[in-house]
Write an enzyme that holds these catalytic residues in place. Structure first.
Site, PDB file in Angstrom:
ATOM      1  CB  SER A 136      -0.903   0.017   1.238  1.00 22.33           C
ATOM      2  OG  SER A 136      -1.575   1.260   1.364  1.00 22.33           O
ATOM      3  CE1 TYR A 149      -4.129  -2.286   4.966  1.00 25.58           C
ATOM      4  CE2 TYR A 149      -3.659  -0.007   4.406  1.00 25.58           C
ATOM      5  CZ  TYR A 149      -3.879  -1.314   4.022  1.00 25.58           C
ATOM      6  OH  TYR A 149      -3.839  -1.655   2.690  1.00 25.58           O
ATOM      7  CE  LYS A 153      -1.503  -4.124   3.066  1.00 30.15           C
ATOM      8  NZ  LYS A 153      -1.449  -5.431   2.382  1.00 30.15           N
TER       9      LYS A 153
END
Length: 236
Positions: A136, A149, A153
């Site tokens: 991401s 999150y 990533k």
């Protein structure tokens, strides 16, 4: 590499980026297996795609081992692993819990690593193989509420670089694709796809990037590729 008759395993292939990628690769002659945690949804997606279904949770080590056993029993050779399965949550710093990290990291980090570990064992024996990790743009720039999150990533990005250093000598290509926001079901409890918008990325754009990266002759590879929407700021 040539996609025709290539044997490809995609985690989280029932929706979004994984589903779009499976569809595109199958259209170009690849043999594709998809994994998903929900058996009914996995079976349905596989029928639609013409893929092999494997009901499995990448966060469960037993499921990971079974995934590879089922795949290799069917195809005998693995050419590509696409680590696509992922979950996310947004939480302000003062509300974070250990359980938040454990839930997301079990899938996004630990699951991806265990899938890659099994693939690496196969690829080293073959002296050939490809792993594509779906990262991401959040891996390179955090955002408000993104502690869990974005850091998961970032871990994928770091692991990708480590695996590149470890496996290049075996002619194994490790590639990272970093999408920006994609209109998929990602992050939604109901797991229903969000409505596509003309100025937002879809799973199809990421699938195209994956296909293109794989099709480069195996003497070269793209270590990391970011895919941004051209103009996400204009409402259309």
């Amino acid at each position: 590499m040539k996609l025709e008759n290539a044997n490809i395993l995609i985690t989280g292939g029932t929706l979004g980026i994984g589903h779009a990628t499976a569809k595109l690769l199958i259209e170009h002659g690849a043999n594709v297996a998809i994994t998903g945690r929900d058996e009914e949804r996995t079976q349905k997606a596989a029928r639609e795609l013409g893929a092999m279904p494997i009901t499995a949770d990448v966060g469960n080590p037993d499921d990971v081992a079974r995934t590879f056993q089922v795949f290799m029993d069917k195809y005998e050779k693995l050419d590509v692993l696409i680590n696509n399965a992922g979950i996310g949550l947004s939480r302000k710093l003062e509300h974070l819990t250990i359980e938040d990290f454990e839930k997301v990291y079990r899938v996004n980090v630990f699951g991806a690593a265990m899938m890659a570990a099994h693939a690496a064992e196969i690829f080293k024996k073959q002296n050939a193989g490809n792993i594509i990790n779906i990262g991401s743009t959040a891996a390179t720039k955090g955002y408000e509420g993104g502690s869990v999150y974005a850091s998961s990533k970032a871990a994928i990005r770091s692991m990708t670089q480590s695996w590149q250093a470890e496996l290049r000598r075996y002619d194994v290509r490790i590639m990272l694709i970093n999408p920006s926001e994609v209109t998929t079901a990602f992050g939604r409890e109901d797991r229903e796809e969000r409505e596509s918008k003309p100025n937002k990325l879809r799973g199809e754009e990421i699938a195209w990037a994956i296909k293109s990266a794989l099709e480069m002759d195996c003497r070269g590879f793209i270590p990391e590729l970011a895919v941004w929407a051209t103009n996400p700021f204009q409402e259309k």
